[in-house]
Design a protein around this motif. Structure first.
Motif, mmCIF file in Angstrom:
data_model
loop_
_atom_site.group_PDB
_atom_site.id
_atom_site.type_symbol
_atom_site.label_atom_id
_atom_site.label_comp_id
_atom_site.label_asym_id
_atom_site.label_seq_id
_atom_site.Cartn_x
_atom_site.Cartn_y
_atom_site.Cartn_z
ATOM 1 N N PRO A 1 -6.817 10.295 8.524
ATOM 2 C CA PRO A 1 -7.610 9.257 9.209
ATOM 3 C C PRO A 1 -8.406 8.381 8.244
ATOM 4 C CG PRO A 1 -7.829 11.365 10.328
ATOM 5 C CD PRO A 1 -7.090 11.644 9.052
ATOM 6 N N MET A 2 -8.841 8.958 7.118
ATOM 7 C CA MET A 2 -9.596 8.176 6.139
ATOM 8 C C MET A 2 -8.729 7.060 5.564
ATOM 9 S SD MET A 2 -11.274 9.429 2.549
ATOM 10 C CE MET A 2 -11.923 10.913 3.307
ATOM 11 N N LEU A 3 -7.468 7.382 5.232
ATOM 12 C CA LEU A 3 -6.559 6.385 4.699
ATOM 13 C C LEU A 3 -6.209 5.347 5.754
ATOM 14 C CD1 LEU A 3 -6.424 8.568 2.498
ATOM 15 C CD2 LEU A 3 -3.985 8.071 2.258
ATOM 16 N N THR A 4 -6.050 5.798 6.982
ATOM 17 C CA THR A 4 -5.763 4.871 8.075
ATOM 18 C C THR A 4 -6.913 3.886 8.262
ATOM 19 O OG1 THR A 4 -4.447 6.572 9.200
ATOM 20 C CG2 THR A 4 -5.203 4.700 10.522
ATOM 21 N N ARG A 5 -8.142 4.366 8.120
ATOM 22 C CA ARG A 5 -9.318 3.503 8.259
ATOM 23 C C ARG A 5 -9.350 2.449 7.144
ATOM 24 N NH1 ARG A 5 -12.543 7.374 9.056
ATOM 25 N NH2 ARG A 5 -13.925 7.445 7.265
ATOM 26 N N PHE A 6 -9.032 2.857 5.923
ATOM 27 C CA PHE A 6 -9.025 1.905 4.813
ATOM 28 C C PHE A 6 -7.901 0.884 4.989
ATOM 29 C CE2 PHE A 6 -7.523 0.692 0.512
ATOM 30 C CZ PHE A 6 -8.648 -0.024 0.121
ATOM 31 N N GLU A 7 -6.739 1.343 5.427
ATOM 32 C CA GLU A 7 -5.619 0.420 5.651
ATOM 33 C C GLU A 7 -5.981 -0.610 6.725
ATOM 34 O OE1 GLU A 7 -0.878 0.519 6.897
ATOM 35 O OE2 GLU A 7 -1.979 2.375 6.527
ATOM 36 N N ARG A 8 -6.667 -0.167 7.758
ATOM 37 C CA ARG A 8 -7.098 -1.090 8.818
ATOM 38 C C ARG A 8 -8.083 -2.112 8.257
ATOM 39 N NH1 ARG A 8 -9.213 2.400 12.231
ATOM 40 N NH2 ARG A 8 -7.141 2.988 12.973
ATOM 41 N N TRP A 9 -8.985 -1.663 7.357
ATOM 42 C CA TRP A 9 -9.938 -2.599 6.744
ATOM 43 C C TRP A 9 -9.186 -3.655 5.936
ATOM 44 C CZ3 TRP A 9 -11.009 -4.347 1.896
ATOM 45 C CH2 TRP A 9 -12.182 -5.097 1.764
ATOM 46 N N LEU A 10 -8.167 -3.225 5.176
ATOM 47 C CA LEU A 10 -7.379 -4.180 4.405
ATOM 48 C C LEU A 10 -6.717 -5.214 5.310
ATOM 49 C CD1 LEU A 10 -5.552 -1.951 1.749
ATOM 50 C CD2 LEU A 10 -7.281 -3.696 1.285
ATOM 51 N N GLU A 11 -6.092 -4.736 6.357
ATOM 52 C CA GLU A 11 -5.386 -5.644 7.267
ATOM 53 C C GLU A 11 -6.353 -6.637 7.916
ATOM 54 O OE1 GLU A 11 -3.498 -2.925 9.893
ATOM 55 O OE2 GLU A 11 -1.747 -2.630 8.589
ATOM 56 N N LEU B 1 0.851 -1.183 0.000
ATOM 57 C CA LEU B 1 0.000 0.000 0.000
ATOM 58 C C LEU B 1 0.891 1.239 0.000
ATOM 59 C CD1 LEU B 1 -3.022 0.877 0.247
ATOM 60 C CD2 LEU B 1 -2.597 1.108 2.703
ATOM 61 N N LEU B 2 0.633 2.133 -0.944
ATOM 62 C CA LEU B 2 1.396 3.376 -1.049
ATOM 63 C C LEU B 2 0.418 4.542 -1.067
ATOM 64 C CD1 LEU B 2 4.235 4.656 -1.453
ATOM 65 C CD2 LEU B 2 3.817 4.518 -3.927
ATOM 66 N N ALA B 3 0.584 5.471 -0.128
ATOM 67 C CA ALA B 3 -0.311 6.620 -0.019
ATOM 68 C C ALA B 3 0.328 7.857 -0.629
ATOM 69 C CB ALA B 3 -0.661 6.882 1.447
ATOM 70 N N ALA B 4 -0.514 8.746 -1.142
ATOM 71 C CA ALA B 4 -0.020 10.032 -1.641
ATOM 72 C C ALA B 4 0.646 10.782 -0.491
ATOM 73 C CB ALA B 4 -1.179 10.854 -2.201
ATOM 74 N N PRO B 5 1.825 11.348 -0.712
ATOM 75 C CA PRO B 5 2.527 12.046 0.378
ATOM 76 C C PRO B 5 1.673 13.107 1.054
ATOM 77 C CG PRO B 5 3.967 11.789 -1.526
ATOM 78 C CD PRO B 5 2.604 11.339 -1.961
#
Length: 297
Positions: free
Chosen positions: A281-291, A271-275
């Motif tokens: 928090p939105m990206l963190t929530r999606f990353e948690r869903w993936l995990e 997973l690579l996020a835009a700098p």
């Protein structure tokens, strides 16, 4: 085209050329901008005629830019980026927050898409935009917020986070096995019609990971896209390399059958996020869903 003193070629030609230069392939450029590859090729030829010189040359792996093409590509990229940034600033804000996800085509189609409603439920009032594509986005040009890519974990882009290292193994349809028989060993497998993506490198790497150095070129069609290869295997056209992520349900319901016993891992998803959205928090929530939802083999 002369607009208020600007002697410009038609913008549709420039758009096609920019996509070809960026993607390195007429077919990939066509997929990128949503037209057929013949249309893209025609626009590029017409642009070359307008410019009076060659801009691209064909290579065994796609197309390469000439010196004139490199010069034009640099200018067109800067111009398109300026337009993109300006329209992003002027466009009214969406009433809903958005998350633009780019993802490798096989994973996007076979695993993420059937789970979109689950993602939306987990993300709340977030508008999800999912694009199946096999290149990194230009984060500086605001092409995407996240990329789910695939590569060797020892050589990932800076800032990428490892997600899963799936096992990769060969499969075929029951109909193909009934007609041809299941290969009994690696030598028989190497002589079977194998389904390749853009090149034969993935299968070559798989055999090497299994301890087999090939003495002859592998057979089988090159289909350029993981989804095409997957569908070809389902249709009984040969043997494809898959993971449980992309083929788990088809294996479980008997539409695909694993061939031989293997424990090969040729790379993993990251997973690579835009700098500019690091720590969002939105990206963190999606990353948690993936995990929470990615299967662990």
């Amino acid at each position: 085209m002369n607009v208020d003193g600007f002697n410009l070629p038609p913008l549709i030609m420039l758009r096609a050329f920019e996509a070809v230069a960026r993607m390195g392939s007429m077919r990939k450029a066509a997929d990128d901008i949503g037209v057929s590859h013949t249309v893209v090729s025609r626009h590029v030829r017409n642009l070359e005629h307008w410019m009076g010189q060659k801009l691209v040359t064909a290579t065994p792996r796609g197309v390469a830019l000439t010196a004139a093409g490199e010069t034009l590509f640099a200018s067109v990229t800067r111009a398109f980026r300026i337009i993109d940034n300006t329209t992003a600033e002027l466009r009214p804000a969406s009433p809903r927050a958005g998350l633009r996800i780019w993802c490798m085509p096989g994973l996007a189609t076979r695993w993420l898409t059937p789970r979109l409603s689950d993602i939306e439920a987990a993300m709340g009032s977030v508008e999800i935009s999912l694009r199946a594509i096999d290149r990194l986005p230009d984060f500086a040009a605001h092409e995407a917020d996240l990329m789910i890519g695939f590569g060797r974990f020892e050589d990932l882009p800076t800032g990428a986070r490892r997600l899963i290292l799936p096992r990769m193994f060969p499969v075929a349809s029951p109909a193909w096995i009934a007609s041809n028989g299941a290969p009994a060993d690696l030598l028989a497998l190497a002589q079977a019609p194998l389904i390749h993506e853009e090149s034969r490198q993935q299968w070559t790497d798989w055999f090497e990971a299994m301890g087999t150095r090939l003495s002859a070129q592998l057979r089988g069609p090159r289909l350029w896209d993981a989804n095409l290869g997957f569908d070809a295997a389902l249709a009984g056209q040969g043997i494809a390399l898959v993971t449980r992520l992309t083929a788990g349900s088809e294996i479980d319901d008997g539409r695909l059958v694993e061939i031989l016993d293997s424990k090969v891992q040729l790379g993993g998803y990251y997973l690579l996020a835009a700098p500019q959205r690091q720590g969002d928090p939105m990206l963190t929530r999606f990353e948690r869903w993936l995990e929470d939802n990615l299967p662990r083999e």
